[in-house]
Scaffold this motif. Structure first.
Motif, PDB file in Angstrom:
ATOM      1  N   SER A   1       0.827  -1.207   0.000  1.00  0.00           N
ATOM      2  CA  SER A   1       0.000   0.000   0.000  1.00  0.00           C
ATOM      3  C   SER A   1       0.863   1.259   0.000  1.00  0.00           C
ATOM      4  O   SER A   1       2.075   1.213   0.203  1.00  0.00           O
ATOM      5  CB  SER A   1      -0.935   0.006   1.214  1.00  0.00           C
ATOM      6  N   TYR A   2       0.206   2.388  -0.234  1.00  0.00           N
ATOM      7  CA  TYR A   2       0.835   3.712  -0.157  1.00  0.00           C
ATOM      8  C   TYR A   2      -0.026   4.510   0.816  1.00  0.00           C
ATOM      9  O   TYR A   2      -1.100   4.990   0.463  1.00  0.00           O
ATOM     10  CB  TYR A   2       0.863   4.359  -1.539  1.00  0.00           C
TER      11      TYR A   2
ATOM     12  N   TYR B   1       9.185  -2.066   3.973  1.00  0.00           N
ATOM     13  CA  TYR B   1       8.360  -0.889   4.264  1.00  0.00           C
ATOM     14  C   TYR B   1       9.283   0.327   4.354  1.00  0.00           C
ATOM     15  O   TYR B   1      10.324   0.269   5.008  1.00  0.00           O
ATOM     16  CB  TYR B   1       7.618  -1.049   5.591  1.00  0.00           C
TER      17      TYR B   1
ATOM     18  N   LYS C   1       7.020   7.368  -5.876  1.00  0.00           N
ATOM     19  CA  LYS C   1       5.994   6.639  -6.629  1.00  0.00           C
ATOM     20  C   LYS C   1       6.609   5.434  -7.346  1.00  0.00           C
ATOM     21  O   LYS C   1       6.027   4.338  -7.365  1.00  0.00           O
ATOM     22  CB  LYS C   1       5.335   7.585  -7.648  1.00  0.00           C
TER      23      LYS C   1
ATOM     24  N   HIS D   1       7.285   2.659  -4.942  1.00  0.00           N
ATOM     25  CA  HIS D   1       6.032   1.971  -4.617  1.00  0.00           C
ATOM     26  C   HIS D   1       5.640   1.009  -5.731  1.00  0.00           C
ATOM     27  O   HIS D   1       5.257  -0.137  -5.475  1.00  0.00           O
ATOM     28  CB  HIS D   1       4.922   2.999  -4.377  1.00  0.00           C
TER      29      HIS D   1
ATOM     30  N   THR E   1       6.345  -0.935   0.179  1.00  0.00           N
ATOM     31  CA  THR E   1       5.218  -0.313   0.879  1.00  0.00           C
ATOM     32  C   THR E   1       5.659   1.061   1.374  1.00  0.00           C
ATOM     33  O   THR E   1       6.711   1.193   1.990  1.00  0.00           O
ATOM     34  CB  THR E   1       4.777  -1.179   2.066  1.00  0.00           C
ATOM     35  N   ILE E   2       4.867   2.088   1.104  1.00  0.00           N
ATOM     36  CA  ILE E   2       5.224   3.461   1.459  1.00  0.00           C
ATOM     37  C   ILE E   2       4.321   3.982   2.569  1.00  0.00           C
ATOM     38  O   ILE E   2       3.095   3.840   2.508  1.00  0.00           O
ATOM     39  CB  ILE E   2       5.105   4.400   0.234  1.00  0.00           C
TER      40      ILE E   2
ATOM     41  N   PHE F   1      -1.018  10.587  -4.912  1.00  0.00           N
ATOM     42  CA  PHE F   1      -0.226   9.368  -4.802  1.00  0.00           C
ATOM     43  C   PHE F   1      -0.750   8.317  -3.823  1.00  0.00           C
ATOM     44  O   PHE F   1      -0.585   7.125  -4.055  1.00  0.00           O
ATOM     45  CB  PHE F   1       1.216   9.724  -4.408  1.00  0.00           C
ATOM     46  N   ALA F   2      -1.345   8.725  -2.725  1.00  0.00           N
ATOM     47  CA  ALA F   2      -1.689   7.757  -1.665  1.00  0.00           C
ATOM     48  C   ALA F   2      -2.989   7.018  -1.966  1.00  0.00           C
ATOM     49  O   ALA F   2      -3.918   7.580  -2.544  1.00  0.00           O
ATOM     50  CB  ALA F   2      -1.797   8.475  -0.318  1.00  0.00           C
ATOM     51  N   ASP F   3      -3.037   5.747  -1.565  1.00  0.00           N
ATOM     52  CA  ASP F   3      -4.294   5.002  -1.697  1.00  0.00           C
ATOM     53  C   ASP F   3      -5.022   4.898  -0.353  1.00  0.00           C
ATOM     54  O   ASP F   3      -6.134   4.403  -0.281  1.00  0.00           O
ATOM     55  CB  ASP F   3      -4.065   3.605  -2.288  1.00  0.00           C
TER      56      ASP F   3
END
Length: 290
Positions: free
Chosen positions: A35-36, A166, A189, A192, A197-198, A211-213
């Motif tokens: 995930s981000y 991570y 990005k 990732h 994992t960010i 960018f983030a989910d």
């Protein structure tokens, strides 16, 4: 499923003194592998304290941090190895550069793990490739001769050379010029996309939206929002209540919707959004002209 599982975390600074301050209280959070995740909140909300628990830099008063099934605060070889799986990049990591050359600086961690020179060099090359620093061009340079953005990339490479699963980044683009900031965020990005994992701590809602989910918002040492960024940003009132400002594009799209246009306020691509709005305006003008 592999993840960082944080359960009912509590932490107090300077416990038992007149300066005692509760920094975290009852924090539970799941960070799935791949995930981000973005962490947001005003200064003093607990973000930095939380991320320092993710690789054991701080130990909780209560609760646990479990990385890929291992409680990292246990006194065991397994816990120690698992803590290394979470790489930490603090604000202005370039301040931690100290070796004579870029290659030596990046190799410091792997050599401390007991790797031989050949294995460490292999990791250095890979890490420099990941942060887009040419190995042959920069390996012999002093870290202090690099530009600001290059120094930060070299510092991040030092963390990546430890091969974390991570990567926790605290404001990685802070202090960089606009182009350097964009280059940094595109590099993250790319990491990732490559499988890292960010976890990103940021005050920049535009970057978070792009960018983030997953977005986690903290206030007063507690989590007040945990969900998809646009679940929050598409509601102006909820975003303001969380103490955040809207991303610029989202604010524009909400204003356009309030002006009577049926627009998708969850868009994050500025060029596509401008094209869509321009098309709607042209269409409305044509209808009104008839």
């Amino acid at each position: 499923m592999m993840s960082i599982e944080i359960k009912e975390l509590a932490y107090t600074y300077m416990r038992g003194t007149p300066f005692e301050r509760k920094a975290l209280e009852g924090v539970s959070l799941d960070i799935p592998k791949g995930s981000y995740v973005a962490l947001a909140g005003h200064t003093g909300s607990g973000k930095s304290t939380l991320i320092q628990h993710m690789n054991g830099l701080l130990s909780p008063d209560k609760g646990s941090v479990v990385v890929d099934g291992t409680d990292i605060n246990k006194k065991s070889d397994a816990a120690r190895k698992m803590r290394r799986k979470v790489g930490m990049v603090f604000q202005y990591p370039e301040n931690q550069l100290f070796e004579e050359t870029v290659a030596f600086d990046i190799a410091f961690g792997p050599l401390n793990l007991g790797l031989d020179e050949a294995a460490a060099t292999k990791r250095v090359k890979k890490a420099m490739e990941l942060v887009q620093l040419d190995y042959d061009k920069y390996k012999e340079r002093s870290p202090f001769q690099l530009s600001g953005g290059q120094k930060r990339r070299a510092a991040i490479a030092g963390v990546l050379a430890m091969q974390p699963d991570y990567l926790v980044l605290d404001e990685p683009a802070a202090g960089l010029d606009p182009q350097g900031k964009e280059d940094m965020m595109q590099m993250v990005k790319s990491l990732h996309k490559g499988g890292t994992t960010i976890v990103l701590v940021s005050h920049d809602m535009d970057d978070i939206a792009r960018f983030a989910d997953k977005l986690v918002v903290m206030d007063g040492g507690r989590i007040i929002f945990d969900g998809k960024p646009m679940e929050l940003f598409s509601d102006r009132e909820k975003t303001e209540h969380a103490g955040l400002r809207l991303p610029k594009l989202t604010s524009l799209l909400l204003s356009v919707r309030e002006a009577g246009f049926d627009v998708d306020v969850t868009m994050t691509d500025m060029d596509k959004a401008v094209e869509m709005i321009a098309g709607m305006i042209r269409e409305r003008k044509c209808r009104n002209a008839k």
